[in-house]
Enzyme design. Structure first.
Site, PDB file in Angstrom:
ATOM      1  N   LEU A   1      78.145 155.215 145.034  1.00  0.00           N
ATOM      2  CA  LEU A   1      76.871 154.690 145.533  1.00  0.00           C
ATOM      3  C   LEU A   1      76.637 153.293 144.961  1.00  0.00           C
ATOM      4  CD1 LEU A   1      74.546 157.825 145.297  1.00  0.00           C
ATOM      5  CD2 LEU A   1      76.244 157.219 147.042  1.00  0.00           C
TER       6      LEU A   1
ATOM      7  N   GLN B   1      74.220 151.680 154.076  1.00  0.00           N
ATOM      8  CA  GLN B   1      72.878 152.230 153.883  1.00  0.00           C
ATOM      9  C   GLN B   1      71.926 151.046 154.114  1.00  0.00           C
ATOM     10  OE1 GLN B   1      71.477 153.050 149.911  1.00  0.00           O
ATOM     11  NE2 GLN B   1      70.059 154.652 150.606  1.00  0.00           N
TER      12      GLN B   1
ATOM     13  N   ASN C   1     108.533 110.909 125.444  1.00  0.00           N
ATOM     14  CA  ASN C   1     107.462 110.751 124.464  1.00  0.00           C
ATOM     15  C   ASN C   1     106.360 109.891 125.078  1.00  0.00           C
ATOM     16  OD1 ASN C   1     106.571 111.034 121.515  1.00  0.00           O
ATOM     17  ND2 ASN C   1     106.227 108.878 122.017  1.00  0.00           N
TER      18      ASN C   1
ATOM     19  N   GLY D   1      72.115 150.109 145.946  1.00  0.00           N
ATOM     20  CA  GLY D   1      70.778 149.936 145.369  1.00  0.00           C
ATOM     21  C   GLY D   1      70.342 148.482 145.328  1.00  0.00           C
TER      22      GLY D   1
ATOM     23  N   ARG E   1      65.736 145.594 138.757  1.00  0.00           N
ATOM     24  CA  ARG E   1      65.549 145.320 137.332  1.00  0.00           C
ATOM     25  C   ARG E   1      66.519 144.278 136.785  1.00  0.00           C
ATOM     26  NH1 ARG E   1      65.489 151.758 136.238  1.00  0.00           N
ATOM     27  NH2 ARG E   1      66.676 151.634 138.188  1.00  0.00           N
TER      28      ARG E   1
ATOM     29  N   GLU F   1      63.331 163.309 136.924  1.00  0.00           N
ATOM     30  CA  GLU F   1      63.358 161.860 136.723  1.00  0.00           C
ATOM     31  C   GLU F   1      62.257 161.458 135.754  1.00  0.00           C
ATOM     32  OE1 GLU F   1      65.787 159.653 137.938  1.00  0.00           O
ATOM     33  OE2 GLU F   1      66.562 161.676 138.140  1.00  0.00           O
TER      34      GLU F   1
ATOM     35  N   THR G   1      68.993 157.700 146.025  1.00  0.00           N
ATOM     36  CA  THR G   1      70.393 158.104 145.861  1.00  0.00           C
ATOM     37  C   THR G   1      70.784 159.234 146.826  1.00  0.00           C
ATOM     38  OG1 THR G   1      69.615 159.418 143.973  1.00  0.00           O
ATOM     39  CG2 THR G   1      70.711 157.341 143.473  1.00  0.00           C
TER      40      THR G   1
END
Ligand code: UD1
Ligand code: CA
Length: 477
Positions: free
Chosen positions: A26, A90, A390, A29, A33, A171, A96
């Protein structure tokens, strides 16, 4: 990244294999946050997008199919998957449970369905394998991984009856004070029996504080047994919701990577100040000194000394090379090369065996042949330098004419004296020499000297006359 690695070789969907494992990750989302314009699952942990850690854990189960639930409005997720797995859209983020319900009928198989949340990158493949094994043994409707945490804040709590039997996942938003005190939490990592999962999913409701379809509520709808499997190391289930947790995951993952390197024979003098990305390879008996970061797809050989204070990004280093206080990006370094301190090697730099790059040197899109040296204060851009050349201190290529980049070619065994400026495009033949302070504006044939500076004059007695003049001036009132 292997394309479609989860599918493995061609496998027919015969009735025998219908019991194969389906993994659903999943990843749709909103990640509110995180406060980010980047989708949460694309934030990096040890250099890898979070989602790809879940994909790697999934691969360890050798699943029949891996489905990734994504939000079509989020850019870049599909590209990050690089062809691995199959995406399921989705469109609205309703929770969920709703995310899992987007899996179409064709993929609703009866065998084990492993559900992973793409914001939990620390899960170990072995733990997931153990969960699946225990699930099969227990013949449960669902087996869920749980952990006991000192700080259970933010997680769904595992509510048990007096006899210890599983009752529900609550929850945090919906938990009572008493329930919030529970320290056993839901990891968000489950194995369902497909036969029981799909019908139960239809019955999910969103009657909770968040108004979401919680996958965690499904345990109430399932007819069969709920089996819980505790994981010892609570870090493994860390869910990343904000950037403080992202930093926490980074710290844990970094330590794991360093531990693995040390066990494989790499010396890391100070793990606290050493950062190595997940996809980096380092050979035996190489020593990494403090304040060093090795990132991207870098590969370091054996017996090297890297650092202190060194950054390597997407670069390769051959055996026995030493790099100190320098920055390398998209650079290829062969064996027994020494670099630094204080040099910067940019994209497209190739140093062959035994090259020495000293201090305060910048090199870009330049190939330097074996045994050549650029010891101090030089800039080489868009150059091809031969073997055993060089380059004297302060020499540079003037590769940019204000419109485009031009190439400088320097032949084998050329001797470039200090402060030579190559005005590209230009070529210095093999065994040629430049005098100090020469501006090379024309091709120089092999074996020749190029000298281009005003002739030096000598003015005898000058210093004494100057001092006398000065003294006389100071005495004047
Ligand atoms: C979730 C669990 C919680 C658990 C915790 C573990 C639920 C309801 N809660 O909470 O019990 O302790 O994980 O870390 O499942 N996602 C979608 N579509 C959505 C919503 C989420 O694909 O509509 C994905 C997210 O991208 C994320 C995962 O599901 O990868 C988890 O979602 P998140 O909102 O982070 O759940 P938590 O609040 O952490
Ligand atoms: Ca989460």
């Amino acid at each position: 990244m292997r394309a479609n690695a989860s599918a493995g070789p061609k496998r027919a969907h015969s009735p025998e294999t219908r019991g194969g494992v389906t993994v659903v990750v999943l990843a749709a989302g909103k990640g509110v946050r995180m406060n980010s314009r980047i989708p949460k699952v694309l934030h990096l942990v040890a250099g890898r997008p979070m989602l790809l850690w879940s994909m790697a854990a999934a691969r360890a189960l050798d699943p029949e199919r891996t489905l990734v639930v994504t939000n079509p409005a989020q850019n870049g997720v599909q590209a990050a998957l690089n062809g691995e797995g199959q995406t399921v859209a989705q469109r609205e983020q309703l929770g969920t449970g709703h995310a899992l319900a987007q899996v179409d009928a064709a993929h609703r198989t009866r065998g084990p369905v492993v559900v992973l949340y793409a914001d939990a990158p620390l899960l170990r493949a072995q733990t997931l394998q153990r969960l699946l094994k225990e699930h099969r043994k227990a013949e449960a409707a669902v087996s869920l991984l749980t952990a006991t945490l000192d700080q259970p804040h933010g997680y769904g709590r595992i509510v048990r009856g007096r006899n210890g039997a599983f009752r529900a996942i609550v929850e945090e938003k919906d938990a009572s004070e008493e329930e919030r005190a529970i320290t056993e939490v839901n990891s968000g990592i489950y194995v369902f029996s497909g036969r029981e999962l799909w019908p139960a999913l239809l019955k999910l409701e969103n009657k909770n504080r968040a108004g979401e379809y919680y996958l965690t509520d499904i345990v109430r709808q399932l007819k069969g047994k709920v089996h819980t499997v505790p994981v010892e190391d609570g870090d493994e289930i860390l869910g990343i919701n904000d950037r403080r947790q992202l930093a926490q995951a980074e710290r844990v993952m970094r330590q794991r990577i360093l531990d693995q390197l040390m066990l494989s024979g790499v010396t890391i003098t100070d793990p606290a100040t050493t950062f190595v990305d997940a996809d980096v390879q380092i050979g035996q008996d190489t020593v990494i000194h403090p304040f060093t970061t090795i990132t991207g797809e870098s590969v370091i050989g054996e017996d090297c000394v890297i650092g202190p204070m060194t950054q390597l990004r997407d670069s390769t280093v051959g055996d026995g090379s030493r790099i100190e206080r320098s920055h390398l990006e998209k650079t290829k370094v062969a064996s027994k090369v020494t670099i630094g301190p204080f040099s910067r090697l940019r994209e497209g730099t190739v140093l062959e065996d035994g090259v020495h790059v000293g201090t305060h040197t910048e090199i870009k899109n330049t190939k330097i042949g074996p045994g050549s040296a650029v010891p101090h204060f030089s800039y080489l851009g868009d150059a091809v330098v031969g073997a055993n050349v060089n380059i004297g201190a302060g020499s540079i290529t003037a590769n940019w004419d204000g419109f485009e980049k031009n190439t400088t070619e320097i032949g084998d065994r050329a001797y470039v004296s200090c402060d030579t400026i190559f005005v590209a495009p230009v070529r210095l033949g093999s065994d040629a020499t430049t005098a100090a302070d020469t501006v090379v504006t024309k091709d120089v044939p092999a074996g020749s000297l190029a000298i281009g500076r005003p002739e030096m004059k000598i003015v005898e007695g000058y210093t004494a006359r100057r001092r006398a003049r000065h003294k006389a001036e100071v005495k004047k009132p």
